[in-house]
Enzyme design. Structure first.
Site, short mmCIF file in Angstrom:
data_model
loop_
_atom_site.label_atom_id
_atom_site.label_comp_id
_atom_site.label_asym_id
_atom_site.label_seq_id
_atom_site.Cartn_x
_atom_site.Cartn_y
_atom_site.Cartn_z
N HIS A 97 1.03 -1.53 -0.15
CA HIS A 97 0.57 0.09 -0.18
C HIS A 97 0.47 0.91 0.14
CE1 HIS A 97 0.80 0.50 4.58
NE2 HIS A 97 0.65 -0.57 4.57
N CYS A 118 2.51 -4.71 6.92
CA CYS A 118 2.96 -4.67 5.65
C CYS A 118 3.79 -4.47 4.62
CB CYS A 118 1.46 -3.24 5.26
SG CYS A 118 0.18 -4.78 6.12
#
Length: 321
Positions: free
Chosen positions: A201, A217
């Site tokens: 992301h 992440c």
């Protein structure tokens, strides 16, 4: 000649296509795939620091490299106020990881993501941020696929993340809506493994790409996640590895190694001196008669994150006669 000078000379010498870049803006760094068994791609560039030339992070962002990669390529540089007039090496040359050139390959130790567009003879290299040290924030190795992708994603922090922020006096909402305050940025790509908890992301921060900063992440700069988001589709293979040292025997017999600082496993580990364990393949490479083990040992100490020529040149010359 000292080992350090030899390594520095050879590291620059193999950058045959290197250019001096004064004010060239760079977005995604895309290179043609090498041929004839080579794994070497890219070309280093060089940046002359101007008066009030900004921080190392600003320079890293300009050339789209990671912060730690730039710091390792230029040991001793002040990360906040680089000295005006100094010449920085921009580490854009790299050895491709020794895994299939397919889909997305992420090498955690490099803090880099490699994307191989299907039907294309190219690779695009992106700097990334990965999970912090400790607990459930470590980004794991895995082989998986892209399961989904979303523009303007919401963020649902886990209970552990909310507890960790609360300990710092920050109360996170159960769901963070899309927008400029969302730490996931404006695009997210979900991975299928482990219930879909790991994503690629963007970010709403202007710092941390090329560092261990996330809750597990994988972060990319805004332009990079948008670029990758437009290219990948569900089902794209994703291979996440952790390989601090890479090696290649290039066409013509040149032996190259690229050494990165290994990821710390404990808070008191020093990645600059943490031992690098060689696997069977890497040990065999080091033991080859054509490999200068002294130079390779020093490259493993230096950990510049750039390809270094470790060829024992007189052996190569004798065999060519």
């Amino acid at each position: 000649m000292s080992k350090q000078r030899r390594v520095s000379r050879w590291a620059m010498g193999i950058a045959l296509a290197a250019t001096v870049a004064w004010s060239l803006p760079v977005s995604a760094n895309t290179w043609p795939l090498p041929t004839n068994g080579s794994r070497l791609v890219g070309e280093n560039r060089y940046h002359v620091v101007e008066n009030d030339g900004g921080s190392l992070e600003a320079i890293a962002k300009k050339y789209n490299v990671g912060f730690l990669a730039l710091l390792q390529a230029n040991p001793g540089v002040d990360p906040y106020v680089p000295r005006a007039g100094s010449v920085l090496t921009i580490p854009l040359q790299t050895l491709l990881p020794d895994v299939p050139r397919e889909g997305i390959v992420i090498n955690l130790a490099e803090l880099r993501l490699y994307y191989y567009p299907p039907g294309s003879n190219k690779v695009t290299v992106y700097p990334i941020g990965i999970g912090q040290l400790g607990g459930d924030t470590v980004t794991p190795t895995m082989v998986t696929t892209v399961s989904d992708k979303r523009a303007n994603p919401t963020w649902t922090p886990t209970a552990n993340i909310r507890a960790r922020y609360k300990a710092q006096g920050i109360i996170l909402p159960a769901v963070m809506p899309a927008g400029p305050d969302n730490p996931m940025g404006h695009h997210a790509i979900r991975l299928a493994a482990q219930g879909g908890v790991y994503l690629l992301h963007g970010t709403n921060a202007d710092f941390g790409i090329g560092m261990r900063v996330s809750s597990g992440c994988i972060r990319l700069r805004d332009g990079d996640i948008r670029n990758l988001f437009e290219k990948v589709t569900p089902g794209t293979k994703v291979n996440i590895i952790n390989t601090p040292i890479k090696a290649s025997v290039e066409p013509g017999g040149v032996h190259l190694v690229e050494v990165h600082q290994p990821l710390s496993k404990h808070i008191d580990d020093d990645p600059k001196t943490q031992p690098i364990v060689l696997n069977e393949t890497m040990s065999a490479f080091k033991e080859k008669a054509q490999t200068n083990t002294d130079v390779m040992n020093y490259a493993m100490e230096l950990r510049s994150g750039m390809p270094v020529d470790v060829t024992r040149h007189h052996v190569a010359q004798e065999q060519s006669m």
